[in-house]
Design a protein around this motif. Structure first.
Motif, PDB file in Angstrom:
ATOM      1  N   UNK A 198       0.770  -1.183   0.009  1.00  0.00           N
ATOM      2  CA  UNK A 198      -0.083   0.093  -0.170  1.00  0.00           C
ATOM      3  C   UNK A 198       0.925   1.093   0.001  1.00  0.00           C
ATOM      4  N   UNK A 199       0.251   2.364  -0.321  1.00  0.00           N
ATOM      5  CA  UNK A 199       1.088   3.475  -0.175  1.00  0.00           C
ATOM      6  C   UNK A 199       0.731   4.174   1.475  1.00  0.00           C
ATOM      7  N   UNK A 200       1.862   4.764   2.011  1.00  0.00           N
ATOM      8  CA  UNK A 200       1.651   5.090   3.226  1.00  0.00           C
ATOM      9  C   UNK A 200       1.672   6.485   3.432  1.00  0.00           C
ATOM     10  N   UNK A 201       0.626   6.848   4.147  1.00  0.00           N
ATOM     11  CA  UNK A 201       0.091   8.240   4.406  1.00  0.00           C
ATOM     12  C   UNK A 201       0.049   8.783   5.620  1.00  0.00           C
ATOM     13  N   UNK A 202       1.005   7.817   6.540  1.00  0.00           N
ATOM     14  CA  UNK A 202       0.889   8.094   7.932  1.00  0.00           C
ATOM     15  C   UNK A 202       2.018   9.197   8.545  1.00  0.00           C
ATOM     16  N   UNK A 203       1.416  10.165   9.339  1.00  0.00           N
ATOM     17  CA  UNK A 203       2.416  11.261   9.795  1.00  0.00           C
ATOM     18  C   UNK A 203       2.449  10.638  11.408  1.00  0.00           C
ATOM     19  N   UNK A 204       3.669  10.300  11.949  1.00  0.00           N
ATOM     20  CA  UNK A 204       3.899   9.870  13.330  1.00  0.00           C
ATOM     21  C   UNK A 204       4.979  10.253  13.596  1.00  0.00           C
ATOM     22  N   UNK A 205       5.621  10.964  14.704  1.00  0.00           N
ATOM     23  CA  UNK A 205       6.858  11.055  15.394  1.00  0.00           C
ATOM     24  C   UNK A 205       7.085  10.292  16.633  1.00  0.00           C
ATOM     25  N   UNK A 206       8.184   9.557  16.904  1.00  0.00           N
ATOM     26  CA  UNK A 206       8.296   8.907  17.869  1.00  0.00           C
ATOM     27  C   UNK A 206       9.731   9.416  18.726  1.00  0.00           C
ATOM     28  N   UNK A 207       9.655   9.525  19.898  1.00  0.00           N
ATOM     29  CA  UNK A 207      10.727  10.404  20.771  1.00  0.00           C
ATOM     30  C   UNK A 207      10.893   9.189  21.708  1.00  0.00           C
ATOM     31  N   UNK A 208      12.072   8.767  21.816  1.00  0.00           N
ATOM     32  CA  UNK A 208      12.507   7.813  22.890  1.00  0.00           C
ATOM     33  C   UNK A 208      11.830   6.788  22.714  1.00  0.00           C
ATOM     34  N   UNK A 209      11.342   6.181  24.125  1.00  0.00           N
ATOM     35  CA  UNK A 209      10.269   5.160  24.370  1.00  0.00           C
ATOM     36  C   UNK A 209       9.177   5.670  25.040  1.00  0.00           C
ATOM     37  N   UNK A 210       8.730   6.738  24.937  1.00  0.00           N
ATOM     38  CA  UNK A 210       7.579   7.316  25.601  1.00  0.00           C
ATOM     39  C   UNK A 210       6.729   8.029  24.945  1.00  0.00           C
ATOM     40  N   UNK A 211       7.130   8.992  24.130  1.00  0.00           N
ATOM     41  CA  UNK A 211       6.288  10.166  23.314  1.00  0.00           C
ATOM     42  C   UNK A 211       5.998   9.654  22.151  1.00  0.00           C
ATOM     43  N   UNK A 212       4.638   9.607  21.506  1.00  0.00           N
ATOM     44  CA  UNK A 212       4.200   9.317  20.199  1.00  0.00           C
ATOM     45  C   UNK A 212       3.593  10.534  19.898  1.00  0.00           C
ATOM     46  N   UNK A 213       3.838  11.215  18.636  1.00  0.00           N
ATOM     47  CA  UNK A 213       3.098  12.347  18.115  1.00  0.00           C
ATOM     48  C   UNK A 213       2.494  11.960  16.848  1.00  0.00           C
ATOM     49  N   UNK A 214       1.073  12.053  16.745  1.00  0.00           N
ATOM     50  CA  UNK A 214       0.320  11.424  15.583  1.00  0.00           C
ATOM     51  C   UNK A 214      -0.539  12.467  15.038  1.00  0.00           C
ATOM     52  N   UNK A 215      -0.748  12.661  13.819  1.00  0.00           N
ATOM     53  CA  UNK A 215      -1.732  13.607  13.225  1.00  0.00           C
ATOM     54  C   UNK A 215      -1.501  13.826  11.813  1.00  0.00           C
ATOM     55  N   UNK A 216      -1.718  15.217  11.397  1.00  0.00           N
ATOM     56  CA  UNK A 216      -2.057  15.375   9.821  1.00  0.00           C
ATOM     57  C   UNK A 216      -0.802  15.930   9.204  1.00  0.00           C
ATOM     58  N   UNK A 217       0.254  16.305  10.117  1.00  0.00           N
ATOM     59  CA  UNK A 217       1.246  17.148   9.631  1.00  0.00           C
ATOM     60  C   UNK A 217       2.398  16.231   8.870  1.00  0.00           C
ATOM     61  N   UNK A 218       2.313  16.590   7.450  1.00  0.00           N
ATOM     62  CA  UNK A 218       3.479  16.036   6.730  1.00  0.00           C
ATOM     63  C   UNK A 218       4.564  16.893   6.919  1.00  0.00           C
ATOM     64  N   UNK A 219       5.908  16.235   6.614  1.00  0.00           N
ATOM     65  CA  UNK A 219       7.114  16.972   6.824  1.00  0.00           C
ATOM     66  C   UNK A 219       7.431  17.670   5.258  1.00  0.00           C
ATOM     67  N   UNK A 220       6.431  18.618   5.068  1.00  0.00           N
ATOM     68  CA  UNK A 220       6.633  19.651   3.939  1.00  0.00           C
ATOM     69  C   UNK A 220       6.355  20.752   4.013  1.00  0.00           C
ATOM     70  N   UNK A 221       6.608  21.709   3.014  1.00  0.00           N
ATOM     71  CA  UNK A 221       6.317  23.198   3.319  1.00  0.00           C
ATOM     72  C   UNK A 221       4.851  23.593   3.200  1.00  0.00           C
ATOM     73  N   UNK A 222       3.912  22.632   2.569  1.00  0.00           N
ATOM     74  CA  UNK A 222       2.628  23.218   2.796  1.00  0.00           C
ATOM     75  C   UNK A 222       1.929  22.837   3.902  1.00  0.00           C
ATOM     76  N   UNK A 223       2.369  21.863   4.637  1.00  0.00           N
ATOM     77  CA  UNK A 223       2.122  21.674   6.353  1.00  0.00           C
ATOM     78  C   UNK A 223       2.644  22.743   7.126  1.00  0.00           C
ATOM     79  N   UNK A 224       3.840  23.125   6.675  1.00  0.00           N
ATOM     80  CA  UNK A 224       4.459  24.164   7.512  1.00  0.00           C
ATOM     81  C   UNK A 224       3.896  25.504   7.645  1.00  0.00           C
ATOM     82  N   UNK A 225       3.638  25.916   6.169  1.00  0.00           N
ATOM     83  CA  UNK A 225       3.608  27.243   6.044  1.00  0.00           C
ATOM     84  C   UNK A 225       2.027  27.699   5.248  1.00  0.00           C
ATOM     85  N   UNK A 226       1.240  26.620   4.776  1.00  0.00           N
ATOM     86  CA  UNK A 226      -0.008  26.831   4.029  1.00  0.00           C
ATOM     87  C   UNK A 226      -1.345  26.260   4.723  1.00  0.00           C
TER      88      UNK A 226
END
Length: 464
Positions: free
Chosen positions: A366-394
Motif C-alpha cells: 500500500x501507499x503510506x499516508x501516516x504522519x507520526x513522530x516517536x521520541x525515545x520510548x515514551x512520546x508518540x506524536x500522531x496527526x496530519x502534519x506532513x514534513x513538507x512546506x505545505x504543512x509548515x506554511x500553508x
C-alpha cells in the motif's frame, strides 16, 4: 470582412485566455512565496492534560467502524472536520450515520476543505440530504473564488471527529474509500488515527480542540453550504440514507465501546496546532515539533508520506540530528501515491541526507499516508502534519502528543517492520535493504514520466 472579424475574435479569446492563465499561475505560485516566516521561532502552545485513555487505529476497516460507533454513541453534538470527504461507499456510510444522529436530535456541524468539498460533495444528492437536515450545519473552508484565486493554496488539512464535546478521534485519514473500509478502491492508503477518552467528561485536550474548532468555524473565509429539503432529488436521497443507516445498524455490528478493554492508559496528552486562518502562516507547528524532537535522548523515528523541505526545514532536522539519531520512514519513490512529492524527493534526497538523518524508503503493498513522530520510548506524536512546506506554511494542521510507553512500543514495532520491508540509506550513502525488501518493478513508461515530473515540480514546490 467576416474573416477579419473572426481573426479579431480569435485574438480577443486568445488574449483573455492568456491573461487568465497568467493570473492563475501567479495566484498559485506567488502568494505562498511571500511572507512565510522561515526564521520565526514562534511555537504552538502546549496544554498538557491529566491522564486520558487512547485507542490506536491502524487498520482501515477498524477506522470506518470506529467512526460509525462513535457517531452512533453521540447524544448531544457531533463535530467533524476533514480535508477530503467523498460520497463513495465508506463516505456514504459516514454520511448515513451522521444523518441518523441528526434524526435522533443530535446537533451536527461539519467543516470541510472548500476545494475538495466543491469538487466531490456539492453535487452529491446524499450529501445534500444530510446538509438539508434541520440539525445539520455545513461550512466549506476557504472555497475557490475566481476573484481571489491567490487564496486557493490555503487548505483545511485537519481530520478530527468530536463526540459530545468530550471524546474525539484525530489522525491523518480522509473520509473516503481510499482510507476507510475494505472496498471501493484497488489501492488504499495506510494511515493512523487515535481516539481520546476520559470517562465522557470534557478534558483539557478536548477543550483545546473545541476552542480551535470555534476559531476556524467563525472565519469569514468559510462559506456555509445549504441544500433544499423539498427538492425531489434530496427527498429521494434522504430515503436512501434512512435505508443505508438501517442496513449499517443491522450488518456492521456497531457494538457499544468498552473503554476499559479497548483503550490504553496514558500519562499525558496534549493537542498541538498551528494558525487556522487562510493565509501564509508562521511555522509554529514545525517549530514545536522540532523543539520536542530536540529533547530526545535515544532515538527519533519520523514517519511521513513525502518530504518537501525548504532550508528552514532542513535546518530543523539538522538541529535534531546534532543531539540524537533520526530515522525517517517515507514512501519509496516508485510506490508512493503522490507522484509530485515522490519526484521532489528524488530531486532533493541528497539534501535530506545531508541533515544527518537515515532514510528508510518503504516499499509496501500500500501507499503510506501516516504522519507520526516517536521520541525515545515514551512520546508518540500522531496527526496530519506532513514534513513538507505545505504543512509548515500553508495548511491548517493538528498533531496529538501522547506520553504512553505502551503505545510507543506498539508503534516502534510497526516502524521496525516497515524497515524490514524497506531500503535504508545512511547519511554517508550506504544502503541496507531490509530482510523482507522486494525491489520495486518500474516500467520504462513510469521512469520517463517520473523524469519529466522531476523537472516540472521544481518551480512548484510550495504548492505540491
Amino acid at each position: 470582412m467576416k474573416k477579419t472579424f473572426r481573426i479579431k475574435c480569435f485574438k480577443l479569446v486568445l488574449g483573455v485566455s492568456l491573461c487568465f492563465l497568467i493570473y492563475l499561475l501567479v495566484s498559485l505560485i506567488i502568494p505562498p512565496l511571500i511572507g512565510t516566516h522561515e526564521k520565526s521561532d514562534t511555537q504552538a502552545e502546549v496544554s498538557i492534560t491529566t491522564s486520558e485513555r487512547v485507542c490506536l487505529i491502524d487498520n482501515n476497516e477498524d477506522a470506518l467502524l470506529w467512526r460509525l460507533r462513535l457517531i452512533r454513541s453521540a447524544q448531544e453534538e457531533i463535530i467533524l472536520s476533514t480535508f477530503d470527504f467523498r460520497a463513495d461507499s465508506s463516505g456514504t456510510d459516514v454520511i448515513a450515520a451522521l444523518w441518523g444522529a441528526a434524526e435522533r436530535g443530535v446537533q451536527v456541524r461539519l467543516i470541510i476543505d472548500g476545494i475538495n468539498a466543491q469538487l466531490h460533495l456539492s453535487g452529491s444528492d446524499v450529501f445534500q440530504a444530510l446538509a438539508a437536515h434541520d440539525n445539520v450545519e455545513v461550512k466549506f473552508y476557504n472555497p475557490i473564488r475566481l476573484t481571489q484565486l491567490w487564496t486557493v493554496n490555503y487548505r483545511c488539512h485537519d481530520k478530527y471527529l468530536i463526540i459530545d464535546r468530550s471524546t474525539y478521534l484525530m489522525g491523518g485519514r480522509n473520509t473516503s474509500d481510499l482510507f476507510l473500509g475494505s472496498g471501493g478502491t484497488s489501492r488504499q492508503n495506510i494511515d493512523r488515527d487515535i481516539v481520546v477518552y476520559n470517562g465522557g467528561f470534557t478534558t483539557a485536550s478536548a477543550n483545546t480542540l473545541l476552542e480551535y474548532f470555534d476559531r476556524i468555524w467563525l472565519l469569514d473565509t468559510n462559506r456555509a453550504f445549504h441544500a433544499e429539503a423539498e427538492n425531489h432529488r434530496v427527498k429521494k436521497a434522504t430515503a436512501i440514507l434512512a435505508r443505508r443507516w438501517t442496513e449499517i445498524n443491522d450488518t456492521k455490528q456497531l457494538t457499544a465501546i468498552n473503554w476499559e478493554t479497548e483503550t490504553l492508559q496514558t500519562n499525558e496528552v496534549a493537542l498541538l496546532s498551528g494558525d487556522c486562518t487562510a493565509w501564509n502562516k508562521e511555522p509554529m507547528l514545525l517549530n514545536t515539533l522540532t523543539t520536542l524532537m530536540q529533547k530526545g535522548e535515544q532515538n527519533i523515528v519520523l514517519q511521513t508520506p513525502y518530504m518537501i523541505c525548504n532550508q528552514a526545514m532542513y535546518n530543523a532536522l539538522k538541529k535534531v540530528t546534532d543531539n540524537v539519531q533520526v530515522q525517517v520512514i517515507t514512501n519509496a519513490p516508485q510506490s508512493g501515491a503522490n507522484p509530485w512529492g515522490c519526484a521532489d524527493y528524488l530531486n532533493h534526497r541528497d539534501d535530506i541526507l545531508e541533515t544527518g538523518v537515515d532514510i528508510c524508503e518503504w516499499n509496501g503493498s500500500f501507499s503510506m499516508h501516516t504522519k507520526t513522530i516517536l521520541i525515545d520510548d515514551r512520546i508518540s506524536i500522531i496527526g496530519s502534519f506532513n514534513w513538507d512546506m505545505r504543512s509548515a506554511y500553508l495548511d491548517t494542521e493538528m498533531m496529538l502528543l501522547i506520553d504512553c510507553p505502551a503505545l510507543n512500543a506498539i508503534l516502534r514495532d510497526e516502524a521496525q517492520q516497515m524497515m524490514y520491508e524497506g531500503k535504508t540509506i545512511s547519511p554517508d550513502g550506504v544502503t541496507v535493504t531490509g530482510e523482507l525488501y522486494i525491489t520495486p518493478k518500474v516500467s520504462a513508461t513510469k521512469q520517463v514520466l517520473q523524469s519529466l515530473l522531476r523537472i516540472i515540480v521544481r518551480p512548484f514546490r510550495y504548492v505540491l
